[in-house]
Design an enzyme around this catalytic site. Structure first.
Site, PDB file in Angstrom:
ATOM      1  CE1 TYR A  90      52.393  27.979  76.896  1.00  0.00           C
ATOM      2  CE2 TYR A  90      50.510  28.193  78.951  1.00  0.00           C
ATOM      3  CZ  TYR A  90      50.497  28.236  77.500  1.00  0.00           C
ATOM      4  OH  TYR A  90      49.479  27.499  77.788  1.00  0.00           O
ATOM      5  CE  LYS A 132      54.134  12.192  75.893  1.00  0.00           C
ATOM      6  NZ  LYS A 132      53.105  11.534  76.128  1.00  0.00           N
ATOM      7  CG  ASP A 167      49.768  11.060  75.659  1.00  0.00           C
ATOM      8  OD1 ASP A 167      50.353  10.843  76.965  1.00  0.00           O
ATOM      9  OD2 ASP A 167      50.379  10.150  75.185  1.00  0.00           O
ATOM     10  CG  ASP A 173      46.868  27.218  78.482  1.00  0.00           C
ATOM     11  OD1 ASP A 173      45.757  27.704  78.783  1.00  0.00           O
ATOM     12  OD2 ASP A 173      47.119  27.759  78.312  1.00  0.00           O
ATOM     13  CG  ASP A 189      40.294  26.567  78.297  1.00  0.00           C
ATOM     14  OD1 ASP A 189      40.678  27.036  79.418  1.00  0.00           O
ATOM     15  OD2 ASP A 189      40.607  27.018  77.500  1.00  0.00           O
TER      16      ASP A 189
END
Ligand code: NAD
Length: 355
Positions: free
Chosen positions: A142, A188, A220, A244, A248
């Site tokens: 980000y 990852k 994943d 992020d 959630d």
């Protein structure tokens, strides 16, 4: 007498209503535990735009640094949605987080036994879930440079330095030491170089915490495991973008957005806030659920003020109120014995917390 200065940022929409209830509960536990809280109200978001034209006034950015901790409600609303981006309430919050250098976002997810039916997952999957997502908040893709978009090709850069990974990993291990001493680092590393550095660095930091069991998981798989068997997790440590999404996902395990607290902490400062927004659709009606904010106040007591006993009082009181069937309107369909207003549930929790 121990005395602390708390900056209160009520914000917009339901913000003032829910922060008021958290203050009620804080006053009850500080009295019971023999310490004093002094509050200073600061403006941020839409309320600050209306009063000063600036969503993050200088007095607020300076004021938070004079406080031992910041308790925050929520900001935003349609009224300010058409302003230029830098004048919008959300810009004020981003500026505040940056100014406070809060690099670690902590989101505990607790599934209350009384509310297992409020989740979309089966009760046997979520009963007893108690995990904490530790997300790096001010680095990663980000914020990485270079980035760009020329209309034909667009790119962002996922970058982490070793010190950035070390400091967030330490936060996760310290938290794990106070919980069931397990950290699952999510990355990852099978594809991304930045994740390989992440993994290697987390392994190094782990050496200072021999009591903590460290595991690694690809993101994943973690997304899948969170809905398949969330009870396997204690502390989940991860970077900005993965965190992020996973935080959630994890928050929905509990079934209601009005229950979940969070903390954003750095080396010096901490900001404690519910995960939900300003809920303009229900503002001013006295029906907002203040529990997420009250639980954020408990996190503030534990992490910023080291007043663990007071934090436990609050957490116990929330459980007691729920187990006795007191519900705000958002949870009224789930084994409610009595549907309460925002202020009524605040008073019930304050009363239990004082005993
Ligand atoms: P929201 O979280 O405010 O509301 C989503 C839904 O959940 C609404 O139906 C709302 O009534 C309900 N809800 C939220 N909190 C609740 C509570 N405590 N009790 C009962 N019900 C609750 O998200 P949104 O509607 O997408 O956004 C509204 C405004 O909040 C926007 O301006 C947005 O930018 C802002 N926002 C602010 C923050 C923040 O301050 N940290 C975070 C997210 C959104």
């Amino acid at each position: 007498m121990r005395s602390y200065k708390i900056a209160l940022i009520k914000g917009d929409g339901i913000g003032p209503e829910i922060v008021e209830e958290a203050v009620k509960v804080l006053d009850a536990v500080s009295f019971a535990e023999g310490f004093e809280l002094k509050y200073e109200e600061l403006l941020l978001g839409g309320a600050a735009v209306d009063a000063t034209g600036d969503p993050a006034p200088k007095e607020t950015l300076e004021g938070v640094k004079q406080a031992d901790a910041v308790l925050f409600g929520a900001i935003g609303g349609q009224k300010w949605d058409n302003l230029p981006r830098e004048k919008r309430p959300e810009s004020g919050l981003l500026k505040l987080r940056k100014e406070m250098e809060v690099f670690a976002n902590l989101r505990p997810v607790t599934v209350y036994d009384e509310l297992v039916n409020a989740s979309t997952l089966k009760p046997e999957v979520i009963r007893g879930v108690d995990l904490m997502v530790v997300r790096e908040l001010i680095g990663g893709i980000y914020f990485g440079e270079p980035k760009g978009n020329d209309g034909q090709k667009a790119f962002n850069t996922m970058v982490y330095t070793k010190p950035e990974i070390e400091r967030i990993a330490k936060v996760a291990f310290e938290i794990a030491m106070k919980r069931s001493k397990r950290v699952c680092s999510v990355d990852k590393a099978n594809v991304l170089d930045v994740s390989q550095l992440w993994r290697d660095t987390v392994e190094e930091v782990a050496k200072a915490y021999p009591e903590v069991t460290l595991t690694h998981m690809y993101v994943d798989n973690a997304a899948m495991q969170l809905v398949r068997d969330p009870k396997q997790f204690d502390v989940i440590l991860t970077g900005n973008i993965f965190g992020d999404i996973l935080s959630d996902e994890a928050s929905m395990l509990s079934g209601s957005i009005g229950l979940l607290p969070s903390a954003s902490v750095g080396e010096k400062y901490g900001l404690y806030e519910p995960i939900h927004g300003s809920a303009p659709d229900i503002a001013g009606q006295g029906i907002a659920n203040p529990i997420a904010t009250i639980a954020s106040a408990a996190m503030m007591l534990r992490f910023a003020l080291k007043e663990d006993a007071a934090a436990e009082r609050i957490e116990r009181a929330i459980k007691q109120a729920l187990s006795e069937g007191y519900r705000t309107q958002d949870l009224s369909a789930f084994d409610a014995k009595e549907v309460c207003s925002t202020s009524e549930i605040g008073s019930i929790i304050a009363n239990y917390a004082s005993k």
